[in-house]
Design an enzyme around this catalytic site. Structure first.
Site, PDB file in Angstrom:
ATOM      1  N   GLY A 130       0.791  -1.228   0.000  1.00 39.79           N
ATOM      2  CA  GLY A 130       0.000   0.000   0.000  1.00 39.79           C
ATOM      3  C   GLY A 130       0.814   1.264   0.000  1.00 39.79           C
ATOM      4  O   GLY A 130       0.266   2.359   0.220  1.00 39.79           O
ATOM      5  N   GLU A 244      20.687   6.793  -6.941  1.00 36.75           N
ATOM      6  CA  GLU A 244      19.892   5.686  -7.467  1.00 36.75           C
ATOM      7  C   GLU A 244      19.243   6.078  -8.792  1.00 36.75           C
ATOM      8  O   GLU A 244      19.242   5.293  -9.755  1.00 36.75           O
ATOM      9  CB  GLU A 244      18.810   5.293  -6.465  1.00 36.75           C
ATOM     10  CG  GLU A 244      17.868   4.217  -6.979  1.00 36.75           C
ATOM     11  CD  GLU A 244      16.792   3.824  -5.969  1.00 36.75           C
ATOM     12  OE1 GLU A 244      15.861   3.088  -6.354  1.00 36.75           O
ATOM     13  OE2 GLU A 244      16.888   4.241  -4.802  1.00 36.75           O
ATOM     14  N   ARG A 245      18.708   7.281  -8.856  1.00 35.53           N
ATOM     15  CA  ARG A 245      18.027   7.718 -10.079  1.00 35.53           C
ATOM     16  C   ARG A 245      19.003   7.939 -11.223  1.00 35.53           C
ATOM     17  O   ARG A 245      18.686   7.663 -12.388  1.00 35.53           O
ATOM     18  CB  ARG A 245      17.198   8.963  -9.768  1.00 35.53           C
ATOM     19  CG  ARG A 245      15.983   8.605  -8.931  1.00 35.53           C
ATOM     20  CD  ARG A 245      15.311   9.771  -8.257  1.00 35.53           C
ATOM     21  NE  ARG A 245      14.155   9.269  -7.505  1.00 35.53           N
ATOM     22  CZ  ARG A 245      13.538   9.933  -6.537  1.00 35.53           C
ATOM     23  NH1 ARG A 245      13.961  11.135  -6.181  1.00 35.53           N
ATOM     24  NH2 ARG A 245      12.503   9.396  -5.908  1.00 35.53           N
ATOM     25  N   ARG A 270      17.686  -6.248 -43.718  1.00 39.30           N
ATOM     26  CA  ARG A 270      16.318  -6.713 -43.943  1.00 39.30           C
ATOM     27  C   ARG A 270      15.781  -6.144 -45.252  1.00 39.30           C
ATOM     28  O   ARG A 270      15.823  -4.928 -45.489  1.00 39.30           O
ATOM     29  CB  ARG A 270      15.425  -6.274 -42.777  1.00 39.30           C
ATOM     30  CG  ARG A 270      13.946  -6.588 -42.938  1.00 39.30           C
ATOM     31  CD  ARG A 270      13.680  -8.078 -42.967  1.00 39.30           C
ATOM     32  NE  ARG A 270      12.239  -8.353 -42.989  1.00 39.30           N
ATOM     33  CZ  ARG A 270      11.716  -9.525 -43.285  1.00 39.30           C
ATOM     34  NH1 ARG A 270      12.500 -10.546 -43.599  1.00 39.30           N
ATOM     35  NH2 ARG A 270      10.415  -9.702 -43.278  1.00 39.30           N
ATOM     36  N   GLY A 341       9.302  -5.212 -37.470  1.00 38.56           N
ATOM     37  CA  GLY A 341       8.112  -5.914 -37.918  1.00 38.56           C
ATOM     38  C   GLY A 341       7.781  -7.081 -36.997  1.00 38.56           C
ATOM     39  O   GLY A 341       8.017  -7.033 -35.797  1.00 38.56           O
TER      40      GLY A 341
END
Length: 381
Positions: A130, A244-245, A270, A341
């Site tokens: 929570g 940390e960020r 491709r 794709g």
């Protein structure tokens, strides 16, 4: 533009890390993805190479070097090899400031040698079912009884949660005191009442153990408190969150760069309608946009690394880096997947794995919305 963040010693260390990744990680990572966890032996092998705890004083086995560029080298190589199961950045970038800077001599003697060797794996337990971004909403409690705290509560989404030997737990020691009622306690493997739930089944980062943790009347010695007094935890967290960020931003740019390089190569080979898909204007425009944005992000993040080393990185600067680069990462990988794709939807192609691995980046470490709120408050409205 030429990148000038690293000196010669960083580039030599980069070669060491690349060799480690090729030898000890890449051949096994697919199996770890299926297992949902990285073996502890890999941590020990990384420790033998000096990949943990650069800022740990030499007397405890570390290098005694405060230079986030070494952390950057490791994280970039992990990302470029697609080894998102390794929780090394949590250990090095997030946990190191807590166990190095907030500990006393007795705690350092107990914990730092194992931290450096990889024998003691660390985690931090902030998030609860929570309470996510709202750290003051934490419901885990620690009641003082003599020389111990009695810890009760539940945590979730804890990186390294299964493997961790030391867990820094965010707990309320005074529920009525708001931010001044939060204390950080170190829970050790084997403490009675400390339980681990399931290894959570995530959509990405499959090899990284992420767990629920439970604390049922765990008696934590006062000697395991971080800091000299109760009520300092919230402010300790706020001081360490910018690093940390920044770590998340470093990984985000490395991921965007890696997938972009792979996509450029794919578009050159491709064929569609009798020619390479890279020859179509739309493909070139997409790749041009991503190449521009990624390079701009790279230089901003490198500047943040320099600022962190100088002790000048602000919470606002880190928030800018975190939200912008992670949003760029998810956008860049999504557009690169589109250029692949149908093959882009197949996990045998690196872009597919990068796509599912990247989604959490805008969430953990502070959501994009929270980052913008931090920046917005700086305007003084």
């Amino acid at each position: 533009m030429r990148r000038d963040l690293f000196d010669e010693e960083h580039l030599l260390f980069q070669e060491t890390v690349r060799e480690f990744m090729a030898r000890e990680v890449v051949p096994h990572h697919d199996r770890w993805e299926k297992d949902g966890i990285v073996p502890r032996e890999v941590w020990k092998k990384a420790g033998e190479l000096g990949m943990f705890g650069f800022g740990v004083p030499e007397e405890y086995g570390g290098a005694g070097i405060t230079d986030f560029r070494y952390n950057t080298v490791i994280l970039e190589e992990i990302i470029r090899h697609g080894a998102t199961g390794l929780g090394f950045s949590l250990h090095n970038d997030v946990m190191a400031p807590y166990v190095v800077e907030l500990t006393n001599d007795e705690q350092r003697q107990r914990w730092l040698p194992g931290f450096v060797s990889g024998e003691l794996i660390t985690a931090i337990a902030m998030t609860e079912p929570g309470a996510g971004s709202d750290l003051q909403g934490v419901r885990t409690t620690a009641v003082r009884e003599g020389d111990h705290y009695v810890l009760n509560g539940q945590k979730t989404f804890i990186t390294n949660g299964i493997n961790a030997d030391l867990v820094v737990v965010v707990a309320k020691t005074d529920p009525e005191a708001g931010a001044r009622g939060v204390t950080l306690l170190v829970v050790e493997r084997g403490m009675e009442g400390f339980g681990r739930g399931r290894n959570l089944d995530k959509i990405g980062m499959k090899a990284q153990d992420t767990a629920e943790l439970f604390f049922d009347n765990v008696r934590v010695p006062v000697a395991n408190r971080l800091g000299p007094a109760d009520g300092e935890g919230f402010f300790q967290l706020m001081r360490n969150l910018p690093q940390e960020r920044l770590s998340i931003a470093v990984g985000a740019v490395a991921a965007a760069e890696t997938v972009l390089e792979q996509t450029i190569a794919y578009c050159g080979t491709r064929q569609a309608f009798g020619r390479s898909i890279g020859s179509f204007q739309n493909t070139r425009f997409v790749l041009a946009e991503l190449a521009t944005e990624t390079e701009i992000a790279r230089h901003y993040v490198d500047k943040c690394v320099v600022a962190l080393n100088a002790g000048e990185l602000t919470a606002v600067d880190a928030a800018k880096a975190k939200w912008w680069t992670t949003e760029l990462q998810t956008k860049a990988i999504d557009r690169c997947l589109q250029l692949h794709g149908g093959y882009g939807y197949m996990l045998e192609y690196p872009v597919a794995k990068a796509w599912v691995d990247s989604r959490v980046q805008t969430i953990y470490g502070g959501t994009t919305e929270i980052m913008k709120e931090i920046i917005g408050r700086s305007f003084g409205f």
